[in-house]
Structures are given as structure tokens and as C-alpha cells.
Design a protein around this motif. Structure first.
Motif, short mmCIF file in Angstrom:
data_model
loop_
_atom_site.label_atom_id
_atom_site.label_comp_id
_atom_site.label_asym_id
_atom_site.label_seq_id
_atom_site.Cartn_x
_atom_site.Cartn_y
_atom_site.Cartn_z
N ASP A 1 0.80 -1.23 0.00
CA ASP A 1 0.00 0.00 0.00
C ASP A 1 0.84 1.28 0.00
OD1 ASP A 1 -2.40 -1.46 -0.02
OD2 ASP A 1 -2.37 -1.64 2.16
N GLY A 2 2.15 1.17 -0.13
CA GLY A 2 2.99 2.36 -0.24
C GLY A 2 3.01 2.87 -1.68
N VAL A 3 3.70 3.99 -1.86
CA VAL A 3 3.81 4.62 -3.18
C VAL A 3 5.30 4.76 -3.51
CG1 VAL A 3 3.27 6.62 -4.61
CG2 VAL A 3 1.68 5.90 -2.79
N ALA A 4 5.68 4.26 -4.69
CA ALA A 4 7.09 4.30 -5.10
C ALA A 4 7.23 5.02 -6.42
CB ALA A 4 7.63 2.88 -5.23
N VAL A 5 8.35 5.73 -6.59
CA VAL A 5 8.73 6.25 -7.90
C VAL A 5 10.03 5.57 -8.31
CG1 VAL A 5 7.59 8.48 -7.59
CG2 VAL A 5 10.01 8.24 -6.98
N VAL A 6 10.13 5.27 -9.60
CA VAL A 6 11.32 4.62 -10.14
C VAL A 6 11.73 5.35 -11.41
CG1 VAL A 6 12.33 2.50 -11.04
CG2 VAL A 6 10.60 2.37 -9.23
N THR A 7 12.93 5.93 -11.41
CA THR A 7 13.42 6.56 -12.64
C THR A 7 14.18 5.53 -13.46
OG1 THR A 7 15.52 7.33 -11.68
CG2 THR A 7 13.61 8.79 -11.48
N GLY A 8 14.18 5.73 -14.77
CA GLY A 8 14.75 4.72 -15.65
C GLY A 8 13.93 3.44 -15.64
N GLY A 9 12.63 3.59 -15.42
CA GLY A 9 11.76 2.43 -15.25
C GLY A 9 11.30 1.78 -16.54
N GLY A 10 11.79 2.27 -17.67
CA GLY A 10 11.34 1.75 -18.95
C GLY A 10 12.08 0.53 -19.44
N SER A 11 13.13 0.12 -18.75
CA SER A 11 13.89 -1.06 -19.18
C SER A 11 14.84 -1.48 -18.06
CB SER A 11 14.70 -0.76 -20.46
OG SER A 11 15.71 0.21 -20.20
N GLY A 12 15.46 -2.63 -18.25
CA GLY A 12 16.55 -3.07 -17.41
C GLY A 12 16.23 -3.12 -15.93
N ILE A 13 17.16 -2.62 -15.12
CA ILE A 13 17.02 -2.64 -13.67
C ILE A 13 15.80 -1.86 -13.22
CG2 ILE A 13 18.09 -1.86 -11.51
CD1 ILE A 13 20.82 -2.49 -12.83
N GLY A 14 15.57 -0.69 -13.81
CA GLY A 14 14.42 0.12 -13.42
C GLY A 14 13.10 -0.57 -13.68
N ARG A 15 13.00 -1.26 -14.82
CA ARG A 15 11.77 -2.00 -15.10
C ARG A 15 11.54 -3.08 -14.05
NH1 ARG A 15 10.56 -4.11 -21.00
NH2 ARG A 15 9.57 -2.04 -21.05
N GLN A 16 12.58 -3.85 -13.76
CA GLN A 16 12.41 -4.93 -12.79
C GLN A 16 12.13 -4.39 -11.39
OE1 GLN A 16 12.02 -8.05 -13.55
NE2 GLN A 16 12.28 -7.48 -15.70
N SER A 17 12.74 -3.26 -11.05
CA SER A 17 12.45 -2.62 -9.77
C SER A 17 10.98 -2.21 -9.69
CB SER A 17 13.36 -1.40 -9.58
OG SER A 17 13.07 -0.71 -8.38
N SER A 18 10.47 -1.63 -10.77
CA SER A 18 9.06 -1.24 -10.81
C SER A 18 8.16 -2.46 -10.63
CB SER A 18 8.75 -0.57 -12.15
OG SER A 18 9.51 0.61 -12.33
N LEU A 19 8.48 -3.54 -11.32
CA LEU A 19 7.69 -4.77 -11.21
C LEU A 19 7.73 -5.32 -9.79
CD1 LEU A 19 8.76 -6.49 -14.56
CD2 LEU A 19 6.49 -5.60 -14.02
N ARG A 20 8.91 -5.31 -9.18
CA ARG A 20 9.04 -5.86 -7.83
C ARG A 20 8.28 -5.01 -6.81
NH1 ARG A 20 10.50 -9.97 -10.11
NH2 ARG A 20 12.41 -11.15 -9.61
N PHE A 21 8.35 -3.70 -6.93
CA PHE A 21 7.56 -2.85 -6.04
C PHE A 21 6.07 -3.16 -6.17
CE2 PHE A 21 11.11 0.35 -5.64
CZ PHE A 21 11.09 0.43 -4.25
N ALA A 22 5.62 -3.29 -7.41
CA ALA A 22 4.20 -3.58 -7.63
C ALA A 22 3.82 -4.95 -7.08
CB ALA A 22 3.88 -3.50 -9.13
#
Length: 251
Positions: free
Chosen positions: A6-27
């Protein structure tokens, strides 16, 4: 994951690579995610991946060299989800570089503007909102080049600087309940590295052979560390550069 739900995260460089996977893991851990990138197609692909897995996310085009873009990124988190709890400041660039005294000043400035000042711009926008929220957790992406002499001079300088920012932010804002750490990836199987490998297969083979793990890292392995560092399970981890490199630097 503990504390992410239920938290809110921002991820820069989220369109590929590490940032994409970070975004997926947060979700996957239950956070709502603002995916930021200059690559609109890649960013929207990340959103589609999150939503297809039942997560909630919003894309905002963000150039971290533009303070207005960065402010708009954070404002999107506030407008869409009511606040900001976590940030992965991951956007960055790299190039082959040359010897220190042989850089064009514009090349040097560009690397520092994206990799170091870009992180500072993000911190500057994120921190006040986390203070308002009563705390938060931030992970900045450095590199093994941030703790060694690997990489080109301007890249290494930028990534050393990210660790310096991370440590100083820890001292400045620990009393506000915000934790800051950095991940220092080794050679990770991202589009950036894949392109470099296509351009010079012999060099990539040499690098891979030098890694004790015997392979490149997976972006998911960095993302798992990022989300863990933001979780309550890492509540006593503060101001640390976490090296994730398959043993590259122990040699």
C-alpha cells in the motif's frame, strides 16, 4: 514484502533493465508505482506488465536533467496516489569513455548531469514529500565503478558521487525518518550491456570470464535488493553502498 504493501514508489529509468524490474518488484510487493523514463514506449510497456500482473502504476515521461520534469514526476505520485514513500533513483547513462584528460567538456558535463546531478534533482524533489509523509526509503543506483577504478573517468566520478550523496542524505535526514542506501551493480544483463556486447563480443567475453559467478547479473537480482532495502526488514541499513557484482570486486 514487509512495509511495502500500500505504499507509493517512484522509479526513474523504469522503462527497461534494472528500473523496469524494480518497478515490477515494487508492484508485486503491493506498492503503487510511478514509472519514470525518457523512453515513453518502454515506460508504457512496463506499465502494461505491472497491470497484467494485477498491479497499479502510472507512467510519466521524465528527463532527470530537467528539474521541472522531476518535480512533475513527484507531483504525479501525490496527485495519483496521495503521497510518496519509496524512491529508486536509477536513471543513468554510460559510454566507453577515454583517458581522463582526453574528454570533451560537453561529454563530461553530460555524464555528471544525468548520473549525479540527476540523482540530486530527484532527492531534492522527493525528500520534502517524504518528510511530509513522516518518513520513507530511497535507493540510488551507483555502480561497482562507484567503489573502484572500474569504468571511464567521468562515469566513475558520477557513480562515486552518488554514494557521497547517499551518505550525506543519511546524515541530513535520518531524524526525519528517511533511509538512504545505494546499490552498486556489477555487469548486469540490461539493454545497455547487451548493446555493448554486440559492439564488442570479445571484450564482453573477457569481462564475463573475469566474474567469479561465471555469468552476468540479472536485473531482477538488483531489483530484489532495492525493494528489500526499502522494506522494514532493512530498517537498520542506512547510508550503505550494497555491492551486487557476482564477486567481481573481491579479486
Amino acid at each position: 514484502m514487509n512495509g511495502i504493501q500500500d505504499g507509493v514508489a517512484v522509479v526513474t529509468g523504469g522503462g527497461s533493465g534494472i528500473g523496469r524490474q524494480s518497478s515490477l518488484r515494487f508492484a508485486e510487493a503491493g506498492a503503487k508505482v510511478v514509472v519514470a523514463d525518457v523512453d515513453e514506449d518502454g515506460g508504457h510497456e512496463t506499465i502494461e506488465m505491472i497491470e497484467s500482473n494485477g498491479g497499479e502504476a502510472t507512467f510519466v515521461r521524465t528527463d532527470v536533467t530537467d528539474s521541472d520534469d522531476v518535480d512533475a514526476m513527484v507531483q504525479t505520485a501525490l496527485d495519483e496516489y496521495g503521497g510518496l514513500d519509496f524512491a529508486h533513483n536509477n536513471a543513468g547513462i554510460a559510454d566507453e569513455g577515454t583517458r581522463l584528460a582526453e574528454y570533451d567538456e560537453a561529454e563530461w558535463d553530460r555524464m555528471i548531469d544525468v548520473n549525479l546531478k540527476g540523482v540530486w534533482r530527484c532527492l531534492k524533489a522527493e525528500i520534502p514529500e517524504m518528510i511530509e509523509r513522516g518518513g520513507g526509503a530511497v535507493v540510488n543506483t551507483s555502480s561497482v565503478a562507484g567503489v573502484s577504478a572500474n569504468g571511464s573517468a567521468h562515469y566513475a566520478a558520477s557513480k562515486h558521487g552518488v554514494i557521497g550523496l547517499t551518505r550525506r542524505a543519511t546524515v541530513d535526514y535520518a531524524e526525519d525518518g528517511i533511509r538512504f542506501n545505494a546499490v552498486c551493480p556489477g555487469v548486469i544483463d540490461t539493454p545497455m550491456v547487451q548493446q555493448a556486447g554486440e559492439d564488442n563480443t570479445e571484450e564482453m567475453d573477457r569481462i564475463t570470464a573475469a566474474i567469479p559467478a561465471g555469468r552476468l547479473g540479472d536485473p531482477e537480482e538488483i531489483a530484489d535488493a532495492v525493494v528489500w532495502l526499502c522494506s522494514e526488514e532493512a530498517s537498520y541499513v542506512m547510508g550503505q553502498p550494497i555491492i551486487i557484482d557476482g564477486g567481481l570486486l573481491v579479486q
